[in-house]
Design a protein around this motif. Sequence first.
Motif, PDB file in Angstrom:
ATOM      1  N   TRP A 134      65.394  67.239   7.630  1.00  0.00           N
ATOM      2  CA  TRP A 134      65.407  66.009   8.388  1.00  0.00           C
ATOM      3  C   TRP A 134      64.989  66.335   9.745  1.00  0.00           C
ATOM      4  N   CYS A 159      51.270  68.507   6.215  1.00  0.00           N
ATOM      5  CA  CYS A 159      52.514  67.452   5.695  1.00  0.00           C
ATOM      6  C   CYS A 159      51.869  66.177   5.542  1.00  0.00           C
ATOM      7  N   PHE A 194      57.035  63.339   4.076  1.00  0.00           N
ATOM      8  CA  PHE A 194      58.027  63.104   4.534  1.00  0.00           C
ATOM      9  C   PHE A 194      58.269  61.365   4.421  1.00  0.00           C
ATOM     10  N   TYR A 213      63.208  61.088   9.374  1.00  0.00           N
ATOM     11  CA  TYR A 213      62.202  61.537   8.298  1.00  0.00           C
ATOM     12  C   TYR A 213      62.857  62.676   7.694  1.00  0.00           C
ATOM     13  N   THR A 214      62.639  62.672   6.351  1.00  0.00           N
ATOM     14  CA  THR A 214      63.306  63.590   5.333  1.00  0.00           C
ATOM     15  C   THR A 214      61.995  63.783   4.135  1.00  0.00           C
ATOM     16  N   ASP A 215      62.365  65.092   3.689  1.00  0.00           N
ATOM     17  CA  ASP A 215      61.791  65.440   2.537  1.00  0.00           C
ATOM     18  C   ASP A 215      62.262  64.805   1.205  1.00  0.00           C
TER      19      ASP A 215
END
Length: 80
Positions: free
Chosen positions: A52, A71, A12, A44-46
């Motif tokens: 998200w 993660c 992330f 937070y995003t991938d």
Amino acid sequence: MKQDRYLHDMEFTFKQYDIPYPAHDHCEFCGIKFGAGGEIQEGYTDETEYRWICPKCFEDFKELLLGEWHCTLSQSLVSD
């Protein structure tokens, strides 16, 4: 909690939601809206910017995300 099926082993990054109008996304946990007309504009995003997580939920679920679900945070987010 269904998120355990697809949030494993993701990296992330914290960033601005800058996907053009009328696109929008929702937090994977609470459903708050990101983007056009949304309540929140960063989170937070991938790496694909498909998933998200809002800052509040990331903090609430941080131990689970970074522990059991394996993660990671982008290196730009890791403080020395």
